[in-house]
Design a protein around this motif. Structure first.
Motif, PDB file in Angstrom:
ATOM      1  N   SER A   9       0.811  -1.227   0.000  1.00 43.69           N
ATOM      2  CA  SER A   9       0.000   0.000   0.000  1.00 43.69           C
ATOM      3  C   SER A   9       0.839   1.270   0.000  1.00 43.69           C
ATOM      4  O   SER A   9       0.314   2.356  -0.212  1.00 43.69           O
ATOM      5  CB  SER A   9      -0.945   0.005   1.207  1.00 43.69           C
ATOM      6  OG  SER A   9      -0.187   0.078   2.404  1.00 43.69           O
ATOM      7  N   GLY A  13       7.196  -1.425  -1.266  1.00 43.40           N
ATOM      8  CA  GLY A  13       6.301  -2.455  -1.815  1.00 43.40           C
ATOM      9  C   GLY A  13       5.461  -1.922  -2.960  1.00 43.40           C
ATOM     10  O   GLY A  13       5.299  -2.592  -3.987  1.00 43.40           O
ATOM     11  N   ARG A  32      -2.927  -3.359   5.240  1.00 47.54           N
ATOM     12  CA  ARG A  32      -4.155  -3.156   6.025  1.00 47.54           C
ATOM     13  C   ARG A  32      -5.061  -2.104   5.386  1.00 47.54           C
ATOM     14  O   ARG A  32      -6.265  -2.236   5.385  1.00 47.54           O
ATOM     15  CB  ARG A  32      -3.803  -2.702   7.459  1.00 47.54           C
ATOM     16  CG  ARG A  32      -3.163  -3.792   8.295  1.00 47.54           C
ATOM     17  CD  ARG A  32      -2.489  -3.212   9.493  1.00 47.54           C
ATOM     18  NE  ARG A  32      -1.443  -2.250   9.102  1.00 47.54           N
ATOM     19  CZ  ARG A  32      -0.585  -1.692   9.929  1.00 47.54           C
ATOM     20  NH1 ARG A  32      -0.631  -1.983  11.216  1.00 47.54           N
ATOM     21  NH2 ARG A  32       0.322  -0.843   9.500  1.00 47.54           N
ATOM     22  N   ARG A  36      -5.834   2.662   0.275  1.00 40.43           N
ATOM     23  CA  ARG A  36      -4.556   2.816  -0.452  1.00 40.43           C
ATOM     24  C   ARG A  36      -4.311   1.652  -1.402  1.00 40.43           C
ATOM     25  O   ARG A  36      -3.738   1.812  -2.480  1.00 40.43           O
ATOM     26  CB  ARG A  36      -3.399   2.980   0.543  1.00 40.43           C
ATOM     27  CG  ARG A  36      -3.376   4.376   1.180  1.00 40.43           C
ATOM     28  CD  ARG A  36      -1.980   4.764   1.607  1.00 40.43           C
ATOM     29  NE  ARG A  36      -1.390   3.753   2.452  1.00 40.43           N
ATOM     30  CZ  ARG A  36      -1.032   3.933   3.733  1.00 40.43           C
ATOM     31  NH1 ARG A  36      -1.190   5.098   4.298  1.00 40.43           N
ATOM     32  NH2 ARG A  36      -0.498   2.960   4.429  1.00 40.43           N
ATOM     33  N   THR A  58      -5.504  -7.008   5.217  1.00 41.45           N
ATOM     34  CA  THR A  58      -5.392  -7.943   6.342  1.00 41.45           C
ATOM     35  C   THR A  58      -4.337  -7.476   7.337  1.00 41.45           C
ATOM     36  O   THR A  58      -3.363  -6.820   6.961  1.00 41.45           O
ATOM     37  CB  THR A  58      -5.091  -9.371   5.818  1.00 41.45           C
ATOM     38  OG1 THR A  58      -5.293 -10.303   6.877  1.00 41.45           O
ATOM     39  CG2 THR A  58      -3.675  -9.533   5.291  1.00 41.45           C
ATOM     40  N   ALA A  83       6.135  -6.267   4.136  1.00 37.46           N
ATOM     41  CA  ALA A  83       5.488  -5.477   5.202  1.00 37.46           C
ATOM     42  C   ALA A  83       6.391  -5.429   6.426  1.00 37.46           C
ATOM     43  O   ALA A  83       6.998  -6.432   6.801  1.00 37.46           O
ATOM     44  CB  ALA A  83       4.146  -6.110   5.569  1.00 37.46           C
ATOM     45  N   THR A 105       4.991  -8.718  12.913  1.00 35.90           N
ATOM     46  CA  THR A 105       4.963  -8.339  11.492  1.00 35.90           C
ATOM     47  C   THR A 105       6.270  -8.707  10.790  1.00 35.90           C
ATOM     48  O   THR A 105       6.280  -9.419   9.791  1.00 35.90           O
ATOM     49  CB  THR A 105       4.740  -6.807  11.349  1.00 35.90           C
ATOM     50  OG1 THR A 105       3.645  -6.422  12.162  1.00 35.90           O
ATOM     51  CG2 THR A 105       4.469  -6.415   9.901  1.00 35.90           C
TER      52      THR A 105
HETATM   53  N1  LIG Z   1      12.285   3.032   4.687  1.00 33.82           N
HETATM   54  C1  LIG Z   1      13.452   2.580   5.111  1.00 33.82           C
HETATM   55  O1  LIG Z   1      14.375   3.366   5.484  1.00 33.82           O
HETATM   56  C2  LIG Z   1      13.754   1.097   5.087  1.00 33.82           C
HETATM   57  C3  LIG Z   1      15.088   0.674   5.086  1.00 33.82           C
HETATM   58  C4  LIG Z   1      15.362  -0.694   5.084  1.00 33.82           C
HETATM   59  C5  LIG Z   1      14.322  -1.604   5.086  1.00 33.82           C
HETATM   60  N2  LIG Z   1      13.034  -1.163   5.110  1.00 33.82           N
HETATM   61  C6  LIG Z   1      11.948  -2.163   5.139  1.00 33.82           C
HETATM   62  O2  LIG Z   1      11.178  -2.024   3.959  1.00 33.82           O
HETATM   63  C7  LIG Z   1       9.870  -2.561   4.195  1.00 33.82           C
HETATM   64  C8  LIG Z   1       8.840  -1.593   3.650  1.00 33.82           C
HETATM   65  O3  LIG Z   1       8.905  -0.394   4.397  1.00 33.82           O
HETATM   66  P1  LIG Z   1       8.747   1.054   3.741  1.00 33.82           P
HETATM   67  O4  LIG Z   1       9.988   1.789   4.006  1.00 33.82           O
HETATM   68  O5  LIG Z   1       8.250   0.940   2.381  1.00 33.82           O
HETATM   69  O6  LIG Z   1       7.665   1.696   4.746  1.00 33.82           O
HETATM   70  P2  LIG Z   1       6.123   2.014   4.572  1.00 33.82           P
HETATM   71  O7  LIG Z   1       5.917   2.993   3.483  1.00 33.82           O
HETATM   72  O8  LIG Z   1       5.657   2.374   5.946  1.00 33.82           O
HETATM   73  O9  LIG Z   1       5.480   0.628   4.136  1.00 33.82           O
HETATM   74  C9  LIG Z   1       5.200  -0.401   5.050  1.00 33.82           C
HETATM   75  C10 LIG Z   1       4.161  -1.317   4.446  1.00 33.82           C
HETATM   76  O10 LIG Z   1       3.900  -2.410   5.342  1.00 33.82           O
HETATM   77  C11 LIG Z   1       2.502  -2.506   5.575  1.00 33.82           C
HETATM   78  N3  LIG Z   1       2.279  -3.021   6.921  1.00 33.82           N
HETATM   79  C12 LIG Z   1       2.878  -2.601   8.058  1.00 33.82           C
HETATM   80  N4  LIG Z   1       2.409  -3.275   9.115  1.00 33.82           N
HETATM   81  C13 LIG Z   1       1.506  -4.165   8.625  1.00 33.82           C
HETATM   82  C14 LIG Z   1       0.668  -5.147   9.227  1.00 33.82           C
HETATM   83  N5  LIG Z   1       0.675  -5.352  10.547  1.00 33.82           N
HETATM   84  N6  LIG Z   1      -0.148  -5.878   8.444  1.00 33.82           N
HETATM   85  C15 LIG Z   1      -0.172  -5.653   7.099  1.00 33.82           C
HETATM   86  N7  LIG Z   1       0.593  -4.761   6.485  1.00 33.82           N
HETATM   87  C16 LIG Z   1       1.431  -4.016   7.236  1.00 33.82           C
HETATM   88  C17 LIG Z   1       1.997  -1.077   5.385  1.00 33.82           C
HETATM   89  O11 LIG Z   1       0.647  -1.020   4.972  1.00 33.82           O
HETATM   90  P3  LIG Z   1      -0.627  -0.605   5.859  1.00 33.82           P
HETATM   91  O12 LIG Z   1      -0.211   0.502   6.769  1.00 33.82           O
HETATM   92  O13 LIG Z   1      -1.633  -0.244   4.817  1.00 33.82           O
HETATM   93  O14 LIG Z   1      -0.959  -1.861   6.569  1.00 33.82           O
HETATM   94  C18 LIG Z   1       2.847  -0.603   4.216  1.00 33.82           C
HETATM   95  O15 LIG Z   1       2.289  -1.034   2.986  1.00 33.82           O
HETATM   96  C19 LIG Z   1       9.774  -2.818   5.704  1.00 33.82           C
HETATM   97  O16 LIG Z   1       9.984  -4.203   5.947  1.00 33.82           O
HETATM   98  C20 LIG Z   1      10.931  -2.014   6.264  1.00 33.82           C
HETATM   99  O17 LIG Z   1      11.427  -2.531   7.462  1.00 33.82           O
HETATM  100  C21 LIG Z   1      12.714   0.168   5.093  1.00 33.82           C
END
Ligand SMILES: NC(=O)c1ccc[n+]([C@@H]2O[C@H](COP(=O)([O-])OP(=O)(O)OC[C@H]3O[C@@H](n4cnc5c(N)ncnc54)[C@H](OP(=O)(O)O)[C@@H]3O)[C@@H](O)[C@H]2O)c1
Length: 253
Positions: A9, A13, A32, A36, A58, A83, A105
């Motif tokens: 969302s 991802g 969830r 979005r 979910t 996620a 998660t």
């Molecule tokens: N941004 C960074 O600096 C960074 C660096 C290294 C690794 N990562 C990793 O990259 C991945 C994606 O993160 P992002 O940076 O793209 O952040 P983000 O924009 O906050 O995306 C997180 C995604 O995970 C979903 N999500 C979170 N908790 C969830 C739950 N309990 N059930 C279902 N869906 C859930 C969120 O969707 P909803 O809120 O709609 O559920 C959202 O689509 C994560 O694993 C993060 O640890 C991020």
């Protein structure tokens, strides 16, 4: 070809989903926030209305939901377990509830889906799993201790599975995506402020899709360099350095 992406969302991802429309014709987009998910579905269909796109709203902290997700979508060629979220602060001060939700998660949901899909993919001897870890997966992480520990789990789980698959000459593949800081909703969720400019999620997603055939998918030269250097530094020294970097990431600094 069918792909399932968790965390579709927003952020990394969602960008990966946008880039896979050339190679994949069926999508299962999981998160969830239904609104979005509907937005990204609409956008992808506007690009190509021959795509088959299902959205699944979910809560992945619920184990039954993870199992149901698998049972309803067994025929996946590429699983992207993406996620996840983090939390900033001293371990003794941060919320236990948020820690447990993060472990559910980043670790448990990722583990359940990896287990069930590896079993399914090994049976048919095809398929690919990409688990989103982080550069945090190679380091101890004072001030984001639980988050770093969850990502260390993601790395070690995949390293073990890779060796098992290699020995049985399976055609099933596993990879881990290990970015450094990326500009997404992550900062808000983790209550952190990156002290240097986070990477664009489009660039991270583009690298991930292009290098899917690798095991360690580490976008950006500076992040690959940090990983390389960290191999020659003791865990204690790594923790000291990470503490100094993280201390500057406190919101309001
Ligand atoms: N941004 C960074 O600096 C960074 C660096 C290294 C690794 N990562 C990793 O990259 C991945 C994606 O993160 P992002 O940076 O793209 O952040 P983000 O924009 O906050 O995306 C997180 C995604 O995970 C979903 N999500 C979170 N908790 C969830 C739950 N309990 N059930 C279902 N869906 C859930 C969120 O969707 P909803 O809120 O709609 O559920 C959202 O689509 C994560 O694993 C993060 O640890 C991020």
């Amino acid at each position: 070809m069918k792909v399932l992406i968790t965390g579709a969302s927003s952020g990394i991802g969602r960008e990966i989903a946008r880039l896979l429309t050339d190679k994949y014709d069926e999508f299962v987009l999981v998160a969830r926030n239904q609104a979005r998910l509907d937005e990204i579905k609409k956008e992808l269909l506007e690009k190509n209305n021959n795509l088959k796109i299902e959205t699944v709203s979910t809560e992945l902290t619920n184990r039954e939901n993870c199992i149901n997700l698998f049972n309803n979508h067994k025929d996946i060629d590429l699983l992207i377990n993406n996620a996840g979220f983090g939390d900033y602060g001293e371990f003794y001060e941060t919320s236990l509830e948020k820690d447990l939700s993060m472990i559910d998660t980043n670790v448990i949901a990722m583990h359940i889906l990896t287990k069930l899909y590896v079993q399914e993919m090994v049976k048919r001897d095809s398929g690919h799993i990409l688990n989103t870890a982080s550069i945090a997966g190679f380091l101890p992480g004072p001030l984001m201790t639980t988050y770093y520990a969850t990502k260390n789990y993601v790395v070690k789980l995949a390293e073990g599975i890779r060796e098992e698959l290699r020995r049985k000459k399976s055609k099933v593949k596993i990879s881990i995506l290990c970015p450094g800081p990326v500009k997404t909703n992550f900062e808000v969720e983790a209550n952190v402020k990156f002290n240097f400019k986070g990477a664009d999620s489009k660039i991270i997603a583009k690298y991930a899709v292009k290098h899917l055939n690798k095991f360690y998918v580490v976008p950006q030269f500076k992040i690959r360099f940090i990983r390389f250097i960290s191999k020659f530094v003791s865990s204690k020294a790594q923790a000291k350095t990470v503490y100094k970097v993280q201390a500057k990431r406190k919101k309001g600094n």
